[in-house]
Design an enzyme around this catalytic site. Structure first.
Site, PDB file in Angstrom:
ATOM      1  N   HIS A  87      -7.320   7.139  11.664  1.00  0.00           N
ATOM      2  CA  HIS A  87      -7.241   5.953  11.736  1.00  0.00           C
ATOM      3  C   HIS A  87      -5.648   6.026  11.824  1.00  0.00           C
ATOM      4  CE1 HIS A  87     -11.518   4.581  10.030  1.00  0.00           C
ATOM      5  NE2 HIS A  87     -11.242   5.048  11.232  1.00  0.00           N
ATOM      6  N   CYS A 138      13.972  -1.722  21.529  1.00  0.00           N
ATOM      7  CA  CYS A 138      13.703  -2.477  22.587  1.00  0.00           C
ATOM      8  C   CYS A 138      13.637  -3.933  21.739  1.00  0.00           C
ATOM      9  CB  CYS A 138      12.292  -1.874  23.029  1.00  0.00           C
ATOM     10  SG  CYS A 138      11.167  -2.724  22.243  1.00  0.00           S
ATOM     11  N   ALA A 176     -15.109  13.788  -6.132  1.00  0.00           N
ATOM     12  CA  ALA A 176     -14.321  15.164  -5.634  1.00  0.00           C
ATOM     13  C   ALA A 176     -13.946  15.975  -5.712  1.00  0.00           C
ATOM     14  CB  ALA A 176     -14.117  15.006  -3.629  1.00  0.00           C
ATOM     15  N   GLY A 221     -16.692  11.026  -0.162  1.00  0.00           N
ATOM     16  CA  GLY A 221     -15.170  10.279  -0.189  1.00  0.00           C
ATOM     17  C   GLY A 221     -15.420   9.422   0.744  1.00  0.00           C
ATOM     18  N   CYS A 274       6.800   0.125  23.507  1.00  0.00           N
ATOM     19  CA  CYS A 274       7.585   0.560  25.033  1.00  0.00           C
ATOM     20  C   CYS A 274       7.355   1.852  24.508  1.00  0.00           C
ATOM     21  CB  CYS A 274       8.935  -0.066  24.314  1.00  0.00           C
ATOM     22  SG  CYS A 274       9.564   0.927  22.991  1.00  0.00           S
ATOM     23  N   CYS A 299       6.160   1.263  18.508  1.00  0.00           N
ATOM     24  CA  CYS A 299       6.596  -0.341  19.040  1.00  0.00           C
ATOM     25  C   CYS A 299       5.580  -1.195  19.339  1.00  0.00           C
ATOM     26  CB  CYS A 299       7.072   0.511  19.915  1.00  0.00           C
ATOM     27  SG  CYS A 299       7.850  -1.488  21.402  1.00  0.00           S
ATOM     28  N   VAL A 330      -5.322   7.151   5.270  1.00  0.00           N
ATOM     29  CA  VAL A 330      -3.557   7.306   6.276  1.00  0.00           C
ATOM     30  C   VAL A 330      -2.900   7.397   5.524  1.00  0.00           C
ATOM     31  CG1 VAL A 330      -5.283   5.111   7.949  1.00  0.00           C
ATOM     32  CG2 VAL A 330      -4.140   4.071   5.692  1.00  0.00           C
ATOM     33  N   ARG A 376       0.862  -1.406   0.018  1.00  0.00           N
ATOM     34  CA  ARG A 376       0.310  -0.235   0.292  1.00  0.00           C
ATOM     35  C   ARG A 376       0.810   1.301  -0.167  1.00  0.00           C
ATOM     36  NH1 ARG A 376      -3.879  -0.232   4.402  1.00  0.00           N
ATOM     37  NH2 ARG A 376      -4.930   1.471   4.179  1.00  0.00           N
TER      38      ARG A 376
HETATM   39  C1  BV8 Z   1     -13.901   0.462  17.272  1.00  0.00           C
HETATM   40  C2  BV8 Z   1      -7.563  -0.184   8.791  1.00  0.00           C
HETATM   41  C3  BV8 Z   1     -13.760  -0.147  19.919  1.00  0.00           C
HETATM   42  C4  BV8 Z   1      -6.504   0.796   8.179  1.00  0.00           C
HETATM   43  C5  BV8 Z   1      -9.681   0.753   9.241  1.00  0.00           C
HETATM   44  C6  BV8 Z   1     -21.694  -3.626  13.003  1.00  0.00           C
HETATM   45  C7  BV8 Z   1     -22.251  -2.633  14.117  1.00  0.00           C
HETATM   46  C8  BV8 Z   1     -21.572  -1.095  14.113  1.00  0.00           C
HETATM   47  C9  BV8 Z   1     -19.868  -1.349  14.136  1.00  0.00           C
HETATM   48  C10 BV8 Z   1     -19.637  -2.299  14.183  1.00  0.00           C
HETATM   49  C11 BV8 Z   1     -19.658  -3.769  14.006  1.00  0.00           C
HETATM   50  N1  BV8 Z   1     -18.885  -4.680  14.335  1.00  0.00           N
HETATM   51  C12 BV8 Z   1     -17.345  -4.165  13.855  1.00  0.00           C
HETATM   52  C13 BV8 Z   1     -17.973  -2.440  14.724  1.00  0.00           C
HETATM   53  C14 BV8 Z   1     -16.978  -2.148  14.789  1.00  0.00           C
HETATM   54  C15 BV8 Z   1     -16.341  -1.582  13.390  1.00  0.00           C
HETATM   55  C16 BV8 Z   1     -16.881  -1.151  11.863  1.00  0.00           C
HETATM   56  O1  BV8 Z   1     -17.579   0.462  12.002  1.00  0.00           O
HETATM   57  N2  BV8 Z   1     -17.071  -2.299  11.507  1.00  0.00           N
HETATM   58  C17 BV8 Z   1     -17.957  -2.329  10.223  1.00  0.00           C
HETATM   59  C18 BV8 Z   1     -17.389  -2.474   9.176  1.00  0.00           C
HETATM   60  C19 BV8 Z   1     -19.211  -2.604  10.941  1.00  0.00           C
HETATM   61  N3  BV8 Z   1     -15.278  -0.175  14.057  1.00  0.00           N
HETATM   62  C20 BV8 Z   1     -14.037  -0.501  14.284  1.00  0.00           C
HETATM   63  O2  BV8 Z   1     -13.211  -1.973  14.744  1.00  0.00           O
HETATM   64  C21 BV8 Z   1     -13.347   0.762  15.141  1.00  0.00           C
HETATM   65  N4  BV8 Z   1     -13.305   0.603  16.393  1.00  0.00           N
HETATM   66  O3  BV8 Z   1     -15.802   0.687  17.129  1.00  0.00           O
HETATM   67  O4  BV8 Z   1     -13.136   0.525  18.622  1.00  0.00           O
HETATM   68  C22 BV8 Z   1     -13.775  -0.519  20.495  1.00  0.00           C
HETATM   69  C23 BV8 Z   1     -13.674   1.140  22.063  1.00  0.00           C
HETATM   70  C24 BV8 Z   1     -12.596   1.196  23.524  1.00  0.00           C
HETATM   71  C25 BV8 Z   1     -11.788  -0.231  22.846  1.00  0.00           C
HETATM   72  C26 BV8 Z   1     -12.179  -1.373  21.556  1.00  0.00           C
HETATM   73  C27 BV8 Z   1     -12.617  -0.895  20.959  1.00  0.00           C
HETATM   74  C28 BV8 Z   1     -12.070   0.797  14.198  1.00  0.00           C
HETATM   75  C29 BV8 Z   1     -12.320   1.360  12.924  1.00  0.00           C
HETATM   76  C30 BV8 Z   1     -10.406   1.152  11.787  1.00  0.00           C
HETATM   77  C31 BV8 Z   1     -10.641   0.596  11.323  1.00  0.00           C
HETATM   78  N5  BV8 Z   1      -9.751   0.509  10.261  1.00  0.00           N
HETATM   79  N6  BV8 Z   1      -8.312   0.199   8.431  1.00  0.00           N
HETATM   80  C32 BV8 Z   1      -6.120   0.583   6.620  1.00  0.00           C
HETATM   81  O5  BV8 Z   1      -5.256  -0.313   6.912  1.00  0.00           O
HETATM   82  O6  BV8 Z   1      -6.018   2.012   5.910  1.00  0.00           O
HETATM   83  S1  BV8 Z   1     -10.724   1.085   8.169  1.00  0.00           S
HETATM   84  C33 BV8 Z   1     -11.196   1.502   6.781  1.00  0.00           C
HETATM   85  O7  BV8 Z   1     -12.347   1.335   6.553  1.00  0.00           O
HETATM   86  C34 BV8 Z   1      -9.772   2.702   6.335  1.00  0.00           C
HETATM   87  O8  BV8 Z   1      -9.744   3.038   7.158  1.00  0.00           O
HETATM   88  C35 BV8 Z   1     -11.341   3.764   5.294  1.00  0.00           C
HETATM   89  O9  BV8 Z   1     -10.304   5.003   5.780  1.00  0.00           O
HETATM   90  C36 BV8 Z   1     -12.592   3.223   6.350  1.00  0.00           C
HETATM   91  C37 BV8 Z   1     -13.811   3.688   5.379  1.00  0.00           C
HETATM   92  O10 BV8 Z   1     -13.668   3.396   4.604  1.00  0.00           O
HETATM   93  P1  BV8 Z   1     -13.821   4.662   3.654  1.00  0.00           P
HETATM   94  O11 BV8 Z   1     -12.838   5.658   3.521  1.00  0.00           O
HETATM   95  O12 BV8 Z   1     -15.456   5.129   3.626  1.00  0.00           O
HETATM   96  O13 BV8 Z   1     -13.460   4.024   2.199  1.00  0.00           O
HETATM   97  P2  BV8 Z   1     -14.294   2.662   0.843  1.00  0.00           P
HETATM   98  O14 BV8 Z   1     -13.276   2.563   0.226  1.00  0.00           O
HETATM   99  O15 BV8 Z   1     -15.703   2.030   1.856  1.00  0.00           O
HETATM  100  O16 BV8 Z   1     -15.265   3.840   0.269  1.00  0.00           O
HETATM  101  C38 BV8 Z   1     -14.988   4.786  -0.583  1.00  0.00           C
HETATM  102  C39 BV8 Z   1     -16.304   5.816  -1.193  1.00  0.00           C
HETATM  103  O17 BV8 Z   1     -15.781   6.657  -1.925  1.00  0.00           O
HETATM  104  C40 BV8 Z   1     -16.810   5.389  -1.541  1.00  0.00           C
HETATM  105  O18 BV8 Z   1     -18.759   5.571  -0.668  1.00  0.00           O
HETATM  106  C41 BV8 Z   1     -17.339   5.554  -2.947  1.00  0.00           C
HETATM  107  O19 BV8 Z   1     -18.830   6.282  -3.971  1.00  0.00           O
HETATM  108  C42 BV8 Z   1     -16.870   6.908  -2.825  1.00  0.00           C
HETATM  109  N7  BV8 Z   1     -15.720   8.042  -3.953  1.00  0.00           N
HETATM  110  C43 BV8 Z   1     -15.089   6.700  -4.599  1.00  0.00           C
HETATM  111  N8  BV8 Z   1     -14.826   7.397  -5.819  1.00  0.00           N
HETATM  112  C44 BV8 Z   1     -14.546   8.770  -5.476  1.00  0.00           C
HETATM  113  C45 BV8 Z   1     -15.207   8.424  -4.065  1.00  0.00           C
HETATM  114  N9  BV8 Z   1     -16.192   9.872  -3.926  1.00  0.00           N
HETATM  115  C46 BV8 Z   1     -16.003  10.908  -4.265  1.00  0.00           C
HETATM  116  N10 BV8 Z   1     -14.833  11.123  -5.285  1.00  0.00           N
HETATM  117  C47 BV8 Z   1     -14.275  10.088  -5.735  1.00  0.00           C
HETATM  118  N11 BV8 Z   1     -13.571  10.376  -7.334  1.00  0.00           N
HETATM  119 ZN    ZN Z   2       9.705  -0.967  21.519  1.00  0.00          ZN
END
Ligand code: BV8
Ligand code: ZN
Length: 252
Positions: free
Chosen positions: A121, A160, A241, A197, A133, A129, A105, A72
């Site tokens: 995110h 570490c 966008a 987006g 640490c 780490c 990100v 990525r």
């Molecule tokens: C947490 C890693 C609690 C980053 C990412 C059931 C119901 C509700 C919630 C949950 C559930 N089951 C689980 C959960 C929680 C979960 C969640 O929401 N899951 C969902 C999927 C159901 N959330 C979590 O786990 C979060 N943490 O809740 O913690 C907690 C509290 C205390 C203690 C412990 C825990 C953590 C969420 C972190 C997610 N990390 N990935 C990486 O490697 O990059 S998510 C990943 O999705 C990316 O980060 C990304 O940013 C994010 C969102 O996606 P989008 O950005 O929306 O991207 P996507 O491709 O989906 O969409 C693109 C859009 O753009 C489309 O609509 C498209 O039409 C549009 N588009 C395309 N081109 C264009 C455009 N628009 C305009 N112009 C264009 N040109």
């Molecule tokens: Zn460390």
């Protein structure tokens, strides 16, 4: 309402707004060549999120997770901000209190010049780490990796001795408390929230429009297609966008 009327009406209301906030997702970087997550060429189509973007995946196979993030990074390294990022950065001049919360990100908002940025995110160019640490490093090269052919070869090592991990919030992990609470406060205080987006499916980011709306904000969605937010938005500006945001700016 036609697309042109919606654009004019949003511009009219934005001119009267004092607290403007934007929430962005992968779609804003699509025109910079960064793959989105859930679209036809989305990152999750070839890799399951549950295989790679979770603490469990990292514990099972840290080398595979690092391989995915290196791939990525290679896709992002040469990407440059597009007109959508640049308009949001210029909006800070018009609304100095503007807050930009991003789920991305990729660091492109910073490159575009946004300063009041909340990276919900994390950031793909930072590593921290995994052994807790406390070290965090900016890592635009891939760091010292474990030597030899051990199962963790390719996993950068902390000073570490522990494994480093991408400084990214994985599924099931809590967002940074300070960042999340500032984001929630800003959403509650905003007059207008531009949701750009994002597929609006990942929480807690997906809850921000509802919170802002409860506190009276106008919700404007900018997206190329419908999302779960579309029906609840006050205005939908349909299109890329990188075209819609400059058109909106031109009417302000
Ligand atoms: C947490 C890693 C609690 C980053 C990412 C059931 C119901 C509700 C919630 C949950 C559930 N089951 C689980 C959960 C929680 C979960 C969640 O929401 N899951 C969902 C999927 C159901 N959330 C979590 O786990 C979060 N943490 O809740 O913690 C907690 C509290 C205390 C203690 C412990 C825990 C953590 C969420 C972190 C997610 N990390 N990935 C990486 O490697 O990059 S998510 C990943 O999705 C990316 O980060 C990304 O940013 C994010 C969102 O996606 P989008 O950005 O929306 O991207 P996507 O491709 O989906 O969409 C693109 C859009 O753009 C489309 O609509 C498209 O039409 C549009 N588009 C395309 N081109 C264009 C455009 N628009 C305009 N112009 C264009 N040109
Ligand atoms: Zn460390």
């Amino acid at each position: 309402m036609s697309d042109t009327d919606a654009l004019r009406e949003v511009a009219r209301r934005l001119r009267a707004a004092t607290r403007v906030m934007a929430l962005t997702g992968a779609g804003i970087s699509a025109e910079s060549g960064v793959p989105t997550f859930r679209g036809p060429d989305g990152l999750w189509r070839n890799f399951r999120a549950t295989d790679l973007a979770t603490p469990g995946a990292f514990a099972r196979d840290p080398a595979l997770v690092w391989e995915w993030y290196r791939w990525r990074r290679s896709r992002i390294r040469d990407a440059r901000p597009n007109p959508g990022h640049l308009v949001l950065a210029r909006f800070e001049r018009r609304w100095p209190a503007l807050t930009l919360a991003t789920q991305n990100v990729d660091g492109l908002h910073t490159q575009a010049g946004s300063r009041r940025l909340l990276e919900l995110h994390g950031n793909i160019w930072r590593a921290r780490c995994a052994a807790r640490c406390g070290r965090t490093v900016i890592q635009d090269v891939d760091g010292a990796a474990a030597p030899g052919t051990a199962p963790d070869a390719g996993v950068p090592l902390c000073a570490c001795g522990g494994w480093m991990r991408p400084d990214i919030v994985w599924f099931g992990e809590a967002l940074d408390d300070g960042i999340l609470s500032r984001t929630l406060d800003e959403a509650a205080a905003s007059d207008a929230l531009l949701v750009v987006g994002t597929s609006s499916v990942v929480y807690p980011a997906a809850a921000l429009p509802g919170l802002a709306r409860q506190h009276g904000a106008m919700i404007v969605e900018v997206n190329v297609e419908d999302t779960p937010l579309t029906g609840a938005a006050d205005f939908v500006l349909r299109g890329p966008a990188g075209e819609v945001l400059p058109a909106l700016e031109a009417l302000l």
